[in-house]
Design an enzyme around this catalytic site. Structure first.
Site, PDB file in Angstrom:
ATOM      1  N   LYS A 104       0.834  -1.197   0.000  1.00  0.00           N
ATOM      2  CA  LYS A 104       0.000   0.000   0.000  1.00  0.00           C
ATOM      3  C   LYS A 104       0.874   1.254   0.000  1.00  0.00           C
ATOM      4  CE  LYS A 104      -3.723  -2.026   2.822  1.00  0.00           C
ATOM      5  NZ  LYS A 104      -4.862  -1.893   1.913  1.00  0.00           N
ATOM      6  N   ARG A 111     -10.376 -11.303   1.282  1.00  0.00           N
ATOM      7  CA  ARG A 111     -11.275 -12.268   0.641  1.00  0.00           C
ATOM      8  C   ARG A 111     -10.674 -13.675   0.656  1.00  0.00           C
ATOM      9  NH1 ARG A 111     -11.348  -8.773  -4.736  1.00  0.00           N
ATOM     10  NH2 ARG A 111     -11.116  -7.220  -3.076  1.00  0.00           N
TER      11      ARG A 111
END
Length: 483
Positions: free
Chosen positions: A256, A330
């Protein structure tokens, strides 16, 4: 904080301060206060302190539950600075006595919430009691037993929400997967009706939870699969919650940017909400069987980190092409949902701060509801509106499903287009839901309200406790329909 229901009329109750509610900005009935209002240019908006007469004039836009919460939150934040111990107020009744009294308590306790453990100077308040007269604001009569139920429910829900906030706000240096496991064990110790089981990385390997394990590869802190359960004697339904518990998310090798890494301690919000939910369910003694499956791990960088281009074989046997290691939540949820379905739920709900796309699409204050069963989604949506949490439904469609196809595996962990990212993430999870549970499953993306770097409404800076109230409210609705 104590909440006391008093049989006396408001004027006969002794307290340090009185709340005076102003509805619809109607100041005509306040003849004695006319000069005081004029002197302070008060037109019925917000709050006005009268220190001489020990009164707080407070705007109450309507008798809607959300307006009750907002007014009581404002009341607490205004009065906490004063050296007082008690406040008296009339009863405020909207459509439902129970919900109205619960909303009153929630407003106060949310207003009182602070996460200040790392502040060297802590602000404390002497305010400790709200005395509620049975004299209703508009002169109506109400059932006192229902009022007491409302006070108790509001306190349980607010405390469970604030419990969740504390977990989310805690810093990543302290809050590792092992700390989450410890908190889950303590929750079970504090409530004899909650059972806690903790599973380590050896168990995950044995269960072939390879997607979950891959996310943890580069972390020095081992992962934990946490199973909390509660079962009433006359349980009407079996409900399973699955929570994403990323105690910190650096993005992995798909690192990130620095600004995006801030607030990633909040990536454990789904698991924290599930813990808050089962805490509330047990304290309310709901006639349900409730399970919480929490996937606790970090997503870090290192020489042994999982990589873009990897293919992972999940517990369900579905192969996953990794195209972005920052789409890790996920992967954890895929294996946890597989584990959860073995419990044969009547209702399966997963909660996660899953996508930034959800925040872009819906803003910081709204959670997304997804799934395959429109009736279930609509029921949950209508129920959530009464809880005070903002939600909306995002519908699956076959064209977005095409975007997560992979040329080398059964599914890709990211879509081939950046558009519709919240829905494609939900569709990815749908790939791991077995046919018999397709219509029993809801996916909640709580990325927006789970954590905001500003206060809003009655939510303070930081964690919002998203998911707790709307899910518990829905469980109560399920039981009401089952009667």
């Amino acid at each position: 904080m104590k909440f006391e229901l008093n049989d006396k009329k408001l004027d006969a109750i002794k307290a340090d301060f009185e709340l005076v509610f102003i509805q619809d900005k109607n100041l005509k009935i306040f003849n004695k206060e006319k000069d005081f209002f004029k002197l302070n240019n008060y037109k019925g908006e917000g709050a006005l302190l009268d220190l001489n007469n020990k009164k707080l004039y407070l705007e109450l836009k309507s008798l809607a539950y959300e307006d009750i919460r907002l007014s009581l939150c404002t009341a607490y934040k205004t009065l906490e600075k004063l050296n007082i111990k008690s406040v008296k107020l009339p009863s405020i009744i909207g459509d439902c006595v129970v919900r109205s009294f619960a909303s009153l308590v929630e407003g106060v306790l949310f207003g009182a919430y602070k996460f200040d453990k790392y502040k060297s100077e802590k602000k404390t308040s002497t305010l400790e009691k709200f005395i509620i007269s049975n004299e209703e604001l508009n002169g109506k009569k109400f059932n006192k037993d229902e009022a007491k139920i409302g006070l108790e429910r509001g306190e349980i829900l607010a405390n469970a929400t604030n419990f969740t906030k504390n977990i989310v706000n805690e810093i990543p240096e302290i809050y590792t997967p092992l700390k989450m496991a410890e908190d889950a064990q303590n929750l079970a110790k504090e409530n004899k009706n909650i059972i806690c089981k903790i599973y380590d990385e050896k168990f995950l390997a044995k269960e072939k939870m390879n997607a979950f394990l891959a996310v943890n590869h580069a972390s020095v802190h081992p992962p934990r699969l946490i199973h909390l359960s509660y079962k009433a004697k006359n349980a009407k339904k079996r409900v399973v919650f699955v929570g994403k518990g990323l105690t910190y998310d650096s993005g992995g090798l798909s690192l990130k940017p620095a600004d995006f890494m801030l607030t990633m301690k909040a990536d454990k919000s789904g698991a924290a909400a599930a813990m808050g939910i089962i805490k509330a369910v047990a304290e309310l003694a709901l006639d349900l069987e409730v399970h919480c499956i929490l996937g606790a791990t970090e997503n870090m960088i290192g020489g042994n980190a999982y990589k873009p281009d990897d293919v992972l074989i999940s517990r369900e046997g579905v192969s996953i092409e990794v195209r972005n290691t920052d789409a890790e939540g996920r992967l954890v949820l895929a294996d946890c949902l597989s584990f959860a379905q073995d419990l044969k739920p009547d209702l399966l709900i997963d909660m996660a701060t899953l996508t930034g796309a959800c925040v872009v699409g819906l803003g910081e204050f709204t959670s997304a509801i997804m799934g395959n069963n429109e009736e279930l989604q609509n029921d949950f949506y209508l129920s959530s509106k009464k809880s005070g949490e903002y939600t909306t439904i995002l519908h699956f469609n076959p064209h977005l499903r095409e975007l997560i196809k992979s040329n080398i595996a059964d599914v890709s962990n990211t879509a081939s287009s950046r558009y519709g990212g919240a829905i494609t993430a939900g569709l990815f999870l749908d790939k791991f839901i077995r046919k018999e549970y397709k219509d029993k499953w809801l996916h909640l993306d709580i990325a927006g309200p789970a954590y905001t770097e500003k206060s809003w409404g009655y939510s303070s800076f930081g964690a919002g406790g998203a998911g707790v109230r709307m899910c518990v409210n829905y469980l109560i609705q399920i039981l009401r329909k089952a009667k």
